[in-house]
Enzyme design. Sequence first.
Site, PDB file in Angstrom:
ATOM      1  N   ASP A   1      21.784  25.098  -1.824  1.00  0.00           N
ATOM      2  CA  ASP A   1      21.949  24.597  -0.453  1.00  0.00           C
ATOM      3  C   ASP A   1      21.332  25.625   0.503  1.00  0.00           C
ATOM      4  O   ASP A   1      22.030  26.278   1.265  1.00  0.00           O
ATOM      5  CB  ASP A   1      23.450  24.408  -0.167  1.00  0.00           C
ATOM      6  CG  ASP A   1      23.724  23.817   1.214  1.00  0.00           C
ATOM      7  OD1 ASP A   1      22.768  23.426   1.913  1.00  0.00           O
ATOM      8  OD2 ASP A   1      24.917  23.745   1.598  1.00  0.00           O
TER       9      ASP A   1
ATOM     10  N   CYS B   1      18.679  21.012   4.349  1.00  0.00           N
ATOM     11  CA  CYS B   1      18.715  20.682   5.770  1.00  0.00           C
ATOM     12  C   CYS B   1      17.309  20.576   6.340  1.00  0.00           C
ATOM     13  O   CYS B   1      17.129  20.479   7.553  1.00  0.00           O
ATOM     14  CB  CYS B   1      19.551  21.709   6.534  1.00  0.00           C
ATOM     15  SG  CYS B   1      19.038  23.396   6.240  1.00  0.00           S
TER      16      CYS B   1
HETATM   17  N1  SAH Z   1      26.757  25.814   0.949  1.00  0.00           N
HETATM   18  C1  SAH Z   1      27.375  26.316   2.143  1.00  0.00           C
HETATM   19  C2  SAH Z   1      26.418  27.021   3.121  1.00  0.00           C
HETATM   20  C3  SAH Z   1      25.041  26.477   3.273  1.00  0.00           C
HETATM   21  S1  SAH Z   1      24.134  27.152   4.596  1.00  0.00           S
HETATM   22  C4  SAH Z   1      28.141  25.201   2.848  1.00  0.00           C
HETATM   23  O1  SAH Z   1      27.975  24.035   2.520  1.00  0.00           O
HETATM   24  O2  SAH Z   1      28.943  25.492   3.720  1.00  0.00           O
HETATM   25  C5  SAH Z   1      23.028  28.245   3.774  1.00  0.00           C
HETATM   26  C6  SAH Z   1      23.645  29.572   3.394  1.00  0.00           C
HETATM   27  O3  SAH Z   1      22.666  30.349   2.737  1.00  0.00           O
HETATM   28  C7  SAH Z   1      24.129  30.417   4.566  1.00  0.00           C
HETATM   29  O4  SAH Z   1      25.466  30.751   4.347  1.00  0.00           O
HETATM   30  C8  SAH Z   1      23.228  31.664   4.523  1.00  0.00           C
HETATM   31  O5  SAH Z   1      23.892  32.832   4.906  1.00  0.00           O
HETATM   32  C9  SAH Z   1      22.849  31.722   3.069  1.00  0.00           C
HETATM   33  N2  SAH Z   1      21.594  32.406   2.715  1.00  0.00           N
HETATM   34  C10 SAH Z   1      20.464  32.524   3.434  1.00  0.00           C
HETATM   35  N3  SAH Z   1      19.494  33.116   2.717  1.00  0.00           N
HETATM   36  C11 SAH Z   1      20.028  33.377   1.498  1.00  0.00           C
HETATM   37  C12 SAH Z   1      19.509  33.967   0.297  1.00  0.00           C
HETATM   38  N4  SAH Z   1      18.257  34.381   0.220  1.00  0.00           N
HETATM   39  N5  SAH Z   1      20.330  34.055  -0.745  1.00  0.00           N
HETATM   40  C13 SAH Z   1      21.620  33.617  -0.690  1.00  0.00           C
HETATM   41  N6  SAH Z   1      22.148  33.060   0.408  1.00  0.00           N
HETATM   42  C14 SAH Z   1      21.370  32.939   1.480  1.00  0.00           C
END
Ligand code: SAH
Length: 456
Positions: free
Chosen positions: A385, A412
């Site tokens: 995600d 998204c």
């Molecule tokens: N699955 C969660 C959040 C999705 S939003 C939900 O449904 O609530 C995407 C998330 O990815 C955010 O929390 C952001 O901090 C994280 N993120 C961004 N880049 C990332 C990376 N390279 N590795 C791991 N997480 C990351």
Amino acid sequence: MEAAVKKNDQVEVTIEDIGSDGEGIGKYKGYTLFIKDTVVGDKALVKVMKTGKTYGYARLVELITPSGSRIQPRCPIADKCGGCQLQHMDYKKQLEYKENKVRNCLTRIGGFTKIPMEPICGMEEPYYYRNKSQFPVGRKKDGTLSIGFYAGRTHSIIDTQHCYIGAKVNVDILKFMRTFIEQYHIEPYDEETHKGLLRHILTRVGFQTGEIMVCLVINGNNLPHREKLVEGLKNIQGMKSICLNINTSKTNVILGDKVIPIWGEPYITDSIGPIKYQISPLSFYQVNPEQTKKLYELALQYADLHGDEIVWDLYCGIGTISLFLAQKAKKVYGVEIIPQAIEDAKTNARINGIDNAEFYVGAAEEVLPRMYKEKKVKADVIVVDPPRKGCDQSLLDTILEMGPKRVVYVSCDPATLARDLKYLCEKDYDLVKVQAVDQFGHSVHVETVVLLSKKN
Ligand code: SAH
């Protein structure tokens, strides 16, 4: 190549698409024009304002034939406020537009010819759906108080009494806040001079529990007359948490790192389906809980778990999807880059009595390849995600090497989704199901859930 138009030309165009700020997009002799205040389906006379090599900007002069999708927006300031871009478009048409956007990306960028698309999942009531609102506080040119939302692309504050997509209780909170600010001469923050105290009013509402949080973001360490603030706010039914957030930096980022609880709990609780979540002012939490429930149920259904699977939930945030999956899997591993979010994920696992979920802090594209190489970890199902930029190629390569039976991609941004699916499906995976879910009615954004299964 010469642009087909020049500045001040007036031309007739039909609007065919919507840009990222909600502006209409039309073509004149193959040359693309972006035109504010137009809707897909409008036939319009427009005046060219600015031209570039491949596209230009124009202004609406006259609607020749208005689109059948046009409606009167419910919100009287919908055209000025930057919060909604599509309120003047019938909700059914918004959904159609979003579904087509996903389909077009998968065709054009992904190169897919057969797209197993389910009908888009829209909201039953596309108003009052947001559980979180952030109202900037400032002064108008004449010095009067202004609390509301930024106008599109700028930081001028459009004064708002009633937001039609936020929680209804915001009306009472804002009403009280106006009185409090005026009565006790609380100085609104001024971005230009970096002076003044009150920057933002943040509200969060647990739609399932009715619990409310108000957090005032201040440029300083204390709020005068805070006892009067508490006295007024705590009378609002459901009030559970009143806090200050300290942000003394000269920045566009709304929240600072430090939270000072001044009344009640430092968090509110809400639930999505059977899972409870603790939400503090700094926690990430999905803003549309009703649609999020549908989104997570879909992800769970696509994951098709029977109790003996090892699942990786990458980009897990506060573990929302992980905990949903943990109900049906043997073990879930969540990976997320923000340490605070992982702390929240662990707390959320604990308060739900879930002990088969484990969380790691780090970039998904570093953690998973490393764990696979060093510890030979396995995956039956991988859920991703990612933020709008999509997945790193090194992560996709690790997914291909690990070869889970199913990949569930929650996205998204349909463009990066299409790019990543192309990469996976050119190698080892088949595109099995695609469904868009509307999380953000009246905005141009669309969320999509995809199921891939490993080729035999
Ligand atoms: N699955 C969660 C959040 C999705 S939003 C939900 O449904 O609530 C995407 C998330 O990815 C955010 O929390 C952001 O901090 C994280 N993120 C961004 N880049 C990332 C990376 N390279 N590795 C791991 N997480 C990351």
